[in-house]
Design a protein around this motif. Structure first.
Motif, PDB file in Angstrom:
ATOM      1  N   SER A  87      68.260 -59.166  -9.881  1.00 27.43           N
ATOM      2  CA  SER A  87      67.836 -57.747  -9.699  1.00 27.43           C
ATOM      3  C   SER A  87      68.956 -56.975  -8.684  1.00 27.43           C
ATOM      4  O   SER A  87      68.888 -55.719  -8.329  1.00 27.43           O
ATOM      5  CB  SER A  87      66.541 -57.911  -8.774  1.00 27.43           C
ATOM      6  N   ILE A  88      69.912 -57.882  -8.353  1.00 31.70           N
ATOM      7  CA  ILE A  88      70.917 -57.213  -7.377  1.00 31.70           C
ATOM      8  C   ILE A  88      72.497 -57.163  -8.090  1.00 31.70           C
ATOM      9  O   ILE A  88      72.451 -58.259  -9.002  1.00 31.70           O
ATOM     10  CB  ILE A  88      71.186 -57.767  -5.944  1.00 31.70           C
ATOM     11  N   ASN A  89      72.973 -56.637  -7.833  1.00 30.62           N
ATOM     12  CA  ASN A  89      74.654 -56.835  -8.544  1.00 30.62           C
ATOM     13  C   ASN A  89      75.549 -57.420  -7.391  1.00 30.62           C
ATOM     14  O   ASN A  89      74.929 -57.679  -6.174  1.00 30.62           O
ATOM     15  CB  ASN A  89      75.264 -55.382  -8.916  1.00 30.62           C
ATOM     16  N   LEU A  90      76.844 -57.804  -7.788  1.00 31.20           N
ATOM     17  CA  LEU A  90      77.683 -58.572  -7.026  1.00 31.20           C
ATOM     18  C   LEU A  90      77.881 -57.679  -5.597  1.00 31.20           C
ATOM     19  O   LEU A  90      77.985 -58.369  -4.442  1.00 31.20           O
ATOM     20  CB  LEU A  90      79.131 -58.883  -7.668  1.00 31.20           C
ATOM     21  N   GLU A  91      78.147 -56.314  -5.933  1.00 29.11           N
ATOM     22  CA  GLU A  91      78.421 -55.518  -4.330  1.00 29.11           C
ATOM     23  C   GLU A  91      77.501 -55.829  -3.530  1.00 29.11           C
ATOM     24  O   GLU A  91      77.613 -55.909  -2.217  1.00 29.11           O
ATOM     25  CB  GLU A  91      78.715 -54.165  -5.001  1.00 29.11           C
ATOM     26  N   LYS A  92      76.092 -55.559  -4.059  1.00 31.22           N
ATOM     27  CA  LYS A  92      75.047 -55.708  -3.271  1.00 31.22           C
ATOM     28  C   LYS A  92      75.059 -57.162  -2.492  1.00 31.22           C
ATOM     29  O   LYS A  92      74.482 -56.947  -1.172  1.00 31.22           O
ATOM     30  CB  LYS A  92      73.718 -55.255  -4.067  1.00 31.22           C
ATOM     31  N   LEU A  93      75.173 -57.960  -3.416  1.00 27.17           N
ATOM     32  CA  LEU A  93      75.227 -59.565  -2.774  1.00 27.17           C
ATOM     33  C   LEU A  93      76.123 -59.653  -1.471  1.00 27.17           C
ATOM     34  O   LEU A  93      75.798 -60.040  -0.792  1.00 27.17           O
ATOM     35  CB  LEU A  93      75.320 -60.311  -3.875  1.00 27.17           C
ATOM     36  N   GLN A  94      77.469 -58.943  -1.799  1.00 21.57           N
ATOM     37  CA  GLN A  94      78.253 -59.282  -0.823  1.00 21.57           C
ATOM     38  C   GLN A  94      77.960 -58.303   0.504  1.00 21.57           C
ATOM     39  O   GLN A  94      78.431 -58.969   1.676  1.00 21.57           O
ATOM     40  CB  GLN A  94      79.815 -58.531  -1.382  1.00 21.57           C
ATOM     41  N   GLN A  95      77.497 -57.229   0.279  1.00 22.93           N
ATOM     42  CA  GLN A  95      76.891 -56.634   1.625  1.00 22.93           C
ATOM     43  C   GLN A  95      76.057 -57.467   2.203  1.00 22.93           C
ATOM     44  O   GLN A  95      75.952 -57.483   3.532  1.00 22.93           O
ATOM     45  CB  GLN A  95      76.349 -55.355   1.310  1.00 22.93           C
ATOM     46  N   GLU A  96      75.095 -58.049   1.562  1.00 25.20           N
ATOM     47  CA  GLU A  96      73.940 -58.804   2.389  1.00 25.20           C
ATOM     48  C   GLU A  96      74.356 -60.254   2.929  1.00 25.20           C
ATOM     49  O   GLU A  96      74.267 -60.357   4.191  1.00 25.20           O
ATOM     50  CB  GLU A  96      72.908 -59.278   1.181  1.00 25.20           C
ATOM     51  N   LEU A  97      75.585 -60.752   2.236  1.00 24.93           N
ATOM     52  CA  LEU A  97      76.303 -62.012   2.633  1.00 24.93           C
ATOM     53  C   LEU A  97      76.969 -61.630   3.809  1.00 24.93           C
ATOM     54  O   LEU A  97      77.046 -62.413   4.844  1.00 24.93           O
ATOM     55  CB  LEU A  97      76.894 -62.741   1.867  1.00 24.93           C
ATOM     56  N   GLY A  98      77.428 -60.412   3.972  1.00 23.11           N
ATOM     57  CA  GLY A  98      78.257 -59.996   5.220  1.00 23.11           C
ATOM     58  C   GLY A  98      77.518 -60.154   6.547  1.00 23.11           C
ATOM     59  O   GLY A  98      77.927 -60.170   7.732  1.00 23.11           O
ATOM     60  N   LYS A  99      76.015 -59.859   6.246  1.00 16.33           N
ATOM     61  CA  LYS A  99      75.422 -60.051   7.496  1.00 16.33           C
ATOM     62  C   LYS A  99      75.234 -61.333   8.217  1.00 16.33           C
ATOM     63  O   LYS A  99      74.673 -61.539   9.397  1.00 16.33           O
ATOM     64  CB  LYS A  99      74.021 -59.620   7.235  1.00 16.33           C
ATOM     65  N   SER A 100      75.627 -62.413   7.528  1.00 19.83           N
ATOM     66  CA  SER A 100      75.525 -63.668   8.072  1.00 19.83           C
ATOM     67  C   SER A 100      76.888 -64.325   7.889  1.00 19.83           C
ATOM     68  O   SER A 100      76.915 -65.810   7.863  1.00 19.83           O
ATOM     69  CB  SER A 100      74.579 -64.512   7.051  1.00 19.83           C
ATOM     70  N   ASN A 101      77.992 -63.791   8.067  1.00 21.99           N
ATOM     71  CA  ASN A 101      79.436 -64.293   8.047  1.00 21.99           C
ATOM     72  C   ASN A 101      79.664 -64.674   9.424  1.00 21.99           C
ATOM     73  O   ASN A 101      78.870 -64.806  10.219  1.00 21.99           O
ATOM     74  CB  ASN A 101      80.400 -63.232   7.476  1.00 21.99           C
ATOM     75  N   PHE A 102      80.834 -65.105   9.653  1.00 17.29           N
ATOM     76  CA  PHE A 102      81.206 -65.862  10.845  1.00 17.29           C
ATOM     77  C   PHE A 102      81.566 -65.005  11.796  1.00 17.29           C
ATOM     78  O   PHE A 102      81.892 -65.143  13.113  1.00 17.29           O
ATOM     79  CB  PHE A 102      82.629 -66.837  10.775  1.00 17.29           C
ATOM     80  N   ASN A 103      81.464 -63.621  11.587  1.00 16.32           N
ATOM     81  CA  ASN A 103      81.482 -62.437  13.009  1.00 16.32           C
ATOM     82  C   ASN A 103      80.013 -62.396  13.405  1.00 16.32           C
ATOM     83  O   ASN A 103      79.663 -61.503  14.189  1.00 16.32           O
ATOM     84  CB  ASN A 103      81.865 -61.244  12.311  1.00 16.32           C
TER      85      ASN A 103
END
Length: 427
Positions: free
Chosen positions: A358-374
């Motif tokens: 239901s989501i595309n790659l760009e949306k997934l990347q945005q979401e994963l950015g919320k849990s990255n190492f920063n």
């Protein structure tokens, strides 16, 4: 033939604080931020990386060096009883681990790529620091080697066996090879690779300079190994007590394209993974096709491993490839069940391109950015493209991994077992 000492690789902006320490490992037992080591350093948590002592020479050297530091004893003086006495201090150092790994070069490369919030201190060889600074891109941080007063040195040796199965011709040929490796031309190649020459009188060369983060005139005492029974006690203590715990979500593609020999190879690999789980490791298994199944939590207990075996036996090939949705589902589950004291990561095995999310790659990347190492979540992602390129999208898998401090690898039925075994070492 050549040698390279173990050093601490650190960004230049925190190097001053570490250089002031009488013993870096003793400082790492208590200090939690770089500012605690030096008021001029940034307010940055200490994030430490080392290779796994069960799989890497440098990792084992690092573990022994930690016991040497906190005990104040030479390696050859250490006893198995000392391991029990000082293992709590080793555990304190290990709590700062971001990632274990299979090689120092890989850790140094990832440190440059991912930045100080991924790792701010690494135990690597001096040659890894030189290599890292040799390939910096514009704007990337430069790194510096901090030399302990006493450290292990990797000595690359050439040995001709004195044995009846070595013929006179073979011995003569071997001696010619050794003579070449000790020649000025060959030794110059070693220095260009960041290795110190094994022959007296050979110049270190241009890469042994502050520009490449190292001190050509560094003085250090080379440590010798402990007794074998002490090394065995250290490894046992690390695996059962000091090692940083891990919690990993393993996401398995069970879509229709996994038919043939792909699924059986994955099932066999997962079985090996589960059977090798240690007391500090926990995984959650999720499979997906057109739907995403609820996670099955597995640990190193007999009951936990049995749940894992039942999951493996239940896998069936069918449906489409809800890749992006399953990646986000795994992240969300892990974020909700996050273990602050553990290495938290997601591993995705897929042989197909996303088709039903239901989501595309760009949306997934945005979401994963919320849990990255920063972020305060610090969830790593590792992706495995399984099968033939063209069946899956390697660029998409690279992007998913790179957002969250991990990496992408390509596998197939012949290599998946080795690949997963190396991945497991990271945690």
């Amino acid at each position: 033939m050549a040698n390279s000492p173990m050093v601490f690789m650190v960004p230049v902006d925190v190097a001053t604080g570490l250089q002031k320490q009488e013993d870096v490992y003793k400082a790492l037992v208590k200090a939690k931020t770089h500012k605690e080591l030096d008021a001029s350093s940034p307010t940055l948590p200490i994030y430490f990386v080392q290779s796994a002592p069960t799989r890497s020479n440098s990792g084992l050297q690092t573990l022994v060096a930690q016991f040497v530091s906190v005990s104040g004893k030479r390696p050859e003086q250490l006893t198995a009883a000392d391991v029990q006495t000082f293992q709590t201090q080793i555990q304190n150092i290990q709590t700062k681990i971001t990632r274990y790994g299979v090689s120092t070069d890989a850790l140094a490369t990832d440190m440059v790529k991912n930045g100080s919030f991924w790792a701010s201190v690494a135990s690597v060889y001096e040659s890894s620091v030189i290599k890292a600074n040799s390939n910096l891109q514009p704007g990337q941080t430069r790194y510096k080697a901090i030399y302990p007063k006493a450290t292990f040195t990797s000595n690359m040796r050439a040995i001709v066996p004195n044995a009846p199965w070595v013929s006179a011709d073979e011995k003569a040929a071997a001696e010619k090879v050794i003579a070449y490796l000790q020649s000025p031309d060959a030794q110059k190649i070693a220095t260009e690779l960041g290795l110190r020459p094994g022959v007296p009188g050979v110049e270190l060369g241009a890469k042994f300079s502050p520009e490449y983060g190292v001190d050509p005139n560094a003085k250090y005492d080379s440590l010798r190994p402990p007794q074998p029974e002490v090394v065995a006690a250290m490894l046992k203590s690390w695996q059962e007590f000091a090692k940083k715990p891990s919690q990993v979500v393993v996401v398995v593609d069970s879509s229709g394209s996994m038919q043939g020999n792909k699924l059986p190879a994955v099932q066999s690999t997962l079985r090996q993974y589960i059977e090798s789980l240690g007391p500090k490791e926990k995984i959650a298994l999720i499979d997906f096709d057109s739907a995403i199944r609820s996670p099955i939590v597995v640990d190193g207990t007999p009951e936990g491993k049995e749940r894992g075996m039942q999951f493996i036996a239940s896998l069936q090939v069918d449906g489409g490839t809800k890749l992006y949705d399953s990646a986000l589902y795994a992240r969300n589950w892990l974020a909700y069940n996050l273990r602050k004291d553990a290495i938290n990561a997601v591993v995705i095995l897929t042989d197909g391109e996303d088709s039903e999310s239901s989501i595309n790659l760009e949306k997934l990347q945005q979401e994963l950015g919320k849990s990255n190492f920063n972020s305060d979540k610090r969830i790593a992602f590792f992706t495995v493209g399984y099968g033939n390129e063209g069946e899956f999208n390697p660029e998409a898998l690279k992007k998913i991994a790179q957002v969250n401090g991990g990496y992408y690898r390509k596998g197939d039925p012949a290599t998946i077992s080795t690949l997963m075994s190396e991945l497991q070492v990271e945690f």
